[in-house]
Design a protein around this motif. Structure first.
Motif, PDB file in Angstrom:
ATOM      1  N   TRP A  41     -18.301 -28.156  73.668  1.00  0.00           N
ATOM      2  CA  TRP A  41     -17.788 -27.981  72.125  1.00  0.00           C
ATOM      3  C   TRP A  41     -18.854 -28.408  71.137  1.00  0.00           C
ATOM      4  O   TRP A  41     -18.489 -27.944  69.986  1.00  0.00           O
ATOM      5  CB  TRP A  41     -16.458 -28.863  71.830  1.00  0.00           C
ATOM      6  N   ASP A  42     -19.759 -29.148  71.676  1.00  0.00           N
ATOM      7  CA  ASP A  42     -20.840 -29.463  70.447  1.00  0.00           C
ATOM      8  C   ASP A  42     -21.585 -28.299  69.988  1.00  0.00           C
ATOM      9  O   ASP A  42     -22.023 -28.456  68.831  1.00  0.00           O
ATOM     10  CB  ASP A  42     -21.847 -30.260  71.068  1.00  0.00           C
ATOM     11  N   GLY A  43     -21.704 -27.069  70.515  1.00  0.00           N
ATOM     12  CA  GLY A  43     -22.124 -26.184  69.958  1.00  0.00           C
ATOM     13  C   GLY A  43     -21.319 -25.312  69.139  1.00  0.00           C
ATOM     14  O   GLY A  43     -21.830 -24.018  68.448  1.00  0.00           O
ATOM     15  N   PHE A  44     -20.325 -25.770  68.704  1.00  0.00           N
ATOM     16  CA  PHE A  44     -19.396 -25.314  67.624  1.00  0.00           C
ATOM     17  C   PHE A  44     -18.999 -25.995  66.366  1.00  0.00           C
ATOM     18  O   PHE A  44     -19.131 -27.294  66.393  1.00  0.00           O
ATOM     19  CB  PHE A  44     -18.123 -24.787  68.491  1.00  0.00           C
ATOM     20  N   GLU A  45     -18.591 -25.203  65.483  1.00  0.00           N
ATOM     21  CA  GLU A  45     -18.270 -26.017  64.186  1.00  0.00           C
ATOM     22  C   GLU A  45     -16.897 -26.786  64.382  1.00  0.00           C
ATOM     23  O   GLU A  45     -16.051 -26.016  63.553  1.00  0.00           O
ATOM     24  CB  GLU A  45     -18.207 -25.010  63.012  1.00  0.00           C
ATOM     25  N   THR A  46     -16.846 -27.682  65.033  1.00  0.00           N
ATOM     26  CA  THR A  46     -15.463 -28.151  65.308  1.00  0.00           C
ATOM     27  C   THR A  46     -14.907 -29.075  64.156  1.00  0.00           C
ATOM     28  O   THR A  46     -13.724 -29.413  64.188  1.00  0.00           O
ATOM     29  CB  THR A  46     -15.672 -29.192  66.466  1.00  0.00           C
ATOM     30  N   ASN A  47     -15.680 -28.808  62.932  1.00  0.00           N
ATOM     31  CA  ASN A  47     -14.884 -29.551  61.630  1.00  0.00           C
ATOM     32  C   ASN A  47     -14.035 -28.505  60.838  1.00  0.00           C
ATOM     33  O   ASN A  47     -13.440 -28.903  60.087  1.00  0.00           O
ATOM     34  CB  ASN A  47     -15.809 -30.090  60.694  1.00  0.00           C
ATOM     35  N   ASP A  48     -14.145 -27.318  61.455  1.00  0.00           N
ATOM     36  CA  ASP A  48     -13.466 -26.252  60.896  1.00  0.00           C
ATOM     37  C   ASP A  48     -12.690 -25.410  61.826  1.00  0.00           C
ATOM     38  O   ASP A  48     -13.270 -24.323  62.454  1.00  0.00           O
ATOM     39  CB  ASP A  48     -14.575 -25.449  60.057  1.00  0.00           C
ATOM     40  N   LEU A  49     -11.377 -25.619  61.970  1.00  0.00           N
ATOM     41  CA  LEU A  49     -10.621 -24.813  62.654  1.00  0.00           C
ATOM     42  C   LEU A  49     -10.294 -23.351  61.779  1.00  0.00           C
ATOM     43  O   LEU A  49     -10.178 -23.470  60.578  1.00  0.00           O
ATOM     44  CB  LEU A  49      -9.210 -25.281  62.972  1.00  0.00           C
ATOM     45  N   SER A  96      -0.984 -30.682  66.151  1.00  0.00           N
ATOM     46  CA  SER A  96      -0.273 -29.228  66.057  1.00  0.00           C
ATOM     47  C   SER A  96      -0.512 -29.007  64.382  1.00  0.00           C
ATOM     48  O   SER A  96      -0.566 -27.823  64.183  1.00  0.00           O
ATOM     49  CB  SER A  96       1.068 -29.450  66.324  1.00  0.00           C
ATOM     50  N   ILE A  97      -0.364 -30.017  63.535  1.00  0.00           N
ATOM     51  CA  ILE A  97      -0.394 -29.714  62.156  1.00  0.00           C
ATOM     52  C   ILE A  97      -1.803 -28.978  61.846  1.00  0.00           C
ATOM     53  O   ILE A  97      -1.823 -28.168  60.843  1.00  0.00           O
ATOM     54  CB  ILE A  97      -0.102 -30.992  61.357  1.00  0.00           C
ATOM     55  N   ARG A  98      -3.048 -29.600  62.706  1.00  0.00           N
ATOM     56  CA  ARG A  98      -4.145 -28.936  62.113  1.00  0.00           C
ATOM     57  C   ARG A  98      -4.347 -27.577  62.703  1.00  0.00           C
ATOM     58  O   ARG A  98      -4.801 -26.572  62.092  1.00  0.00           O
ATOM     59  CB  ARG A  98      -5.259 -29.743  62.784  1.00  0.00           C
ATOM     60  N   VAL A  99      -3.617 -27.292  63.946  1.00  0.00           N
ATOM     61  CA  VAL A  99      -3.699 -25.829  64.524  1.00  0.00           C
ATOM     62  C   VAL A  99      -2.961 -25.014  63.406  1.00  0.00           C
ATOM     63  O   VAL A  99      -3.362 -23.712  63.067  1.00  0.00           O
ATOM     64  CB  VAL A  99      -2.919 -25.785  65.631  1.00  0.00           C
ATOM     65  N   GLU A 100      -1.748 -25.455  63.014  1.00  0.00           N
ATOM     66  CA  GLU A 100      -1.108 -24.763  62.085  1.00  0.00           C
ATOM     67  C   GLU A 100      -1.689 -24.210  60.877  1.00  0.00           C
ATOM     68  O   GLU A 100      -1.177 -23.601  60.047  1.00  0.00           O
ATOM     69  CB  GLU A 100       0.456 -25.497  62.012  1.00  0.00           C
ATOM     70  N   ALA A 101      -2.386 -25.268  60.221  1.00  0.00           N
ATOM     71  CA  ALA A 101      -3.169 -25.190  58.945  1.00  0.00           C
ATOM     72  C   ALA A 101      -4.348 -24.578  59.128  1.00  0.00           C
ATOM     73  O   ALA A 101      -5.213 -24.543  57.996  1.00  0.00           O
ATOM     74  CB  ALA A 101      -3.313 -26.668  58.283  1.00  0.00           C
ATOM     75  N   ALA A 102      -4.980 -24.174  60.230  1.00  0.00           N
ATOM     76  CA  ALA A 102      -6.261 -23.336  60.204  1.00  0.00           C
ATOM     77  C   ALA A 102      -6.102 -22.276  59.402  1.00  0.00           C
ATOM     78  O   ALA A 102      -5.485 -21.250  59.351  1.00  0.00           O
ATOM     79  CB  ALA A 102      -6.389 -22.920  61.642  1.00  0.00           C
ATOM     80  N   LEU A 103      -7.171 -22.059  58.722  1.00  0.00           N
ATOM     81  CA  LEU A 103      -7.481 -21.063  57.765  1.00  0.00           C
ATOM     82  C   LEU A 103      -7.971 -19.811  58.545  1.00  0.00           C
ATOM     83  O   LEU A 103      -8.752 -19.689  59.341  1.00  0.00           O
ATOM     84  CB  LEU A 103      -8.616 -21.384  56.698  1.00  0.00           C
ATOM     85  N   ALA A 104      -7.703 -18.627  57.868  1.00  0.00           N
ATOM     86  CA  ALA A 104      -7.933 -17.546  58.527  1.00  0.00           C
ATOM     87  C   ALA A 104      -9.430 -16.969  58.397  1.00  0.00           C
ATOM     88  O   ALA A 104      -9.966 -17.663  57.485  1.00  0.00           O
ATOM     89  CB  ALA A 104      -7.109 -16.386  57.952  1.00  0.00           C
ATOM     90  N   TYR A 105      -9.947 -16.596  59.589  1.00  0.00           N
ATOM     91  CA  TYR A 105     -11.335 -16.064  59.517  1.00  0.00           C
ATOM     92  C   TYR A 105     -11.632 -15.434  58.401  1.00  0.00           C
ATOM     93  O   TYR A 105     -11.096 -14.370  57.964  1.00  0.00           O
ATOM     94  CB  TYR A 105     -11.612 -15.393  60.779  1.00  0.00           C
ATOM     95  N   ASP A 106     -12.831 -15.662  57.431  1.00  0.00           N
ATOM     96  CA  ASP A 106     -13.523 -14.825  56.347  1.00  0.00           C
ATOM     97  C   ASP A 106     -14.910 -14.605  56.516  1.00  0.00           C
ATOM     98  O   ASP A 106     -15.360 -14.320  55.543  1.00  0.00           O
ATOM     99  CB  ASP A 106     -13.146 -15.689  55.175  1.00  0.00           C
ATOM    100  N   PRO A 180      -7.619 -28.822  56.069  1.00  0.00           N
ATOM    101  CA  PRO A 180      -8.185 -28.053  54.913  1.00  0.00           C
ATOM    102  C   PRO A 180      -7.237 -28.189  53.748  1.00  0.00           C
ATOM    103  O   PRO A 180      -6.132 -28.055  53.614  1.00  0.00           O
ATOM    104  CB  PRO A 180      -8.021 -26.570  55.533  1.00  0.00           C
ATOM    105  N   GLY A 181      -8.048 -28.325  52.605  1.00  0.00           N
ATOM    106  CA  GLY A 181      -7.331 -28.647  51.226  1.00  0.00           C
ATOM    107  C   GLY A 181      -6.753 -29.803  51.141  1.00  0.00           C
ATOM    108  O   GLY A 181      -6.118 -29.785  49.974  1.00  0.00           O
TER     109      GLY A 181
END
Length: 254
Positions: A41-49, A96-106, A180-181
């Motif tokens: 997981w260290d190779g990924f932006e784990t602060n941004d779902l 679960s609250i973090r999964v549900e709040a993940a912002l869409a890919y842009d 997020p937010g």
């Protein structure tokens, strides 16, 4: 001349045997070395779902150490994760609250390469087959730090019935990043690492509640014993070569 030629053969055979043994041992030890950075997981932006949705667009590669396939993204994505069934292991409110709040890919890509756990892990967590081209795929996860076209989900959903698949070991996200937010609660650290492991670094799980931990401990024991055997065999080969060399020299002197 006959004695000299004869005496050289055992020594040559001994040296070749030693070299072959050491080469074989080195090759066998390669899989035990730490995995490359992208395996964890260290190779990924784990602060941004991030939430993605689309259709599987390649047959992919299914196996160890990871399965890989492409997903063509929907032209329009919702602002955040829609109402989807959360995998049981991530159903706690902190995750679960973090999964549900993940912002869409842009990001800039219309298609992403998806990297998931190997089949032995996914099959016990909701996916017991290969995904088909054209099949519906949704995921929440992370973009790779160095390759923004590579996406690794912590959970994903496939098919028309949105079957959930857990992609983390244990019951927590790799990092419980700030929502997020939203301002982080004063009594909660801003970035809470978890003890989640990468499925690829574990052997296929045995039965039982503590199978993952047991398999990890057993792997260390196996490699420790193997290393001891290699060292002992190498030392024995060196001793054999020296012994035969001295014996040959005595035979020549005689």
């Amino acid at each position: 001349m006959t004695v000299s030629t004869h005496s050289g053969r055992p020594r040559s055979r001994g040296l070749l045997a030693s070299a072959a043994l050491l080469v074989t041992a080195a090759m066998a030890l390669v899989p035990a070395s730490p995995a490359a950075a992208h395996h964890g997981w260290d190779g990924f932006e784990t602060n941004d779902l991030v939430y993605i949705a689309g259709t599987v667009s390649s047959e992919g590669i299914w196996g160890d150490p990871h399965s890989l396939f492409d997903v063509t993204l929907d032209a329009q994505l919702p602002a955040s994760t829609p109402d989807l069934p959360i995998p049981e292991d991530l159903s706690g409110p902190e995750d679960s609250i973090r999964v549900e709040a993940a912002l869409a890919y842009d990001g800039p890509h219309d298609e992403l390469e998806i990297i998931i756990a190997p089949p032995w892990w996914s099959s016990s967590n909701g996916l017991n087959r290969e995904l088909e081209v054209g099949e519906r795929f949704q995921g929440v996860g992370y973009i790779n730090s160095t390759d923004d076209g590579l996406f690794r989900p912590v959970a994903f959903w496939y098919g028309d019935d949105n079957a959930p698949v857990n992609q983390v070991i244990g019951n927590t996200l790799p990092v419980r990043a700030p929502l997020p937010g939203a301002a982080q609660a004063s009594d909660e650290p801003a970035d809470v690492p978890s003890t989640v492991e990468d499925p690829v670094e574990m052997a296929p799980p045995a039965q039982g509640a503590n199978a993952a931990a047991d398999s990890g401990s057993e792997a260390w024991v196996v490699w420790a014993v193997f290393a001891a055997v290699v060292v002992a065999a190498a030392a024995g080969s060196v001793f054999y070569v020296r012994h035969r060399t001295r014996q040959d020299e005595r035979d020549q002197d005689a």
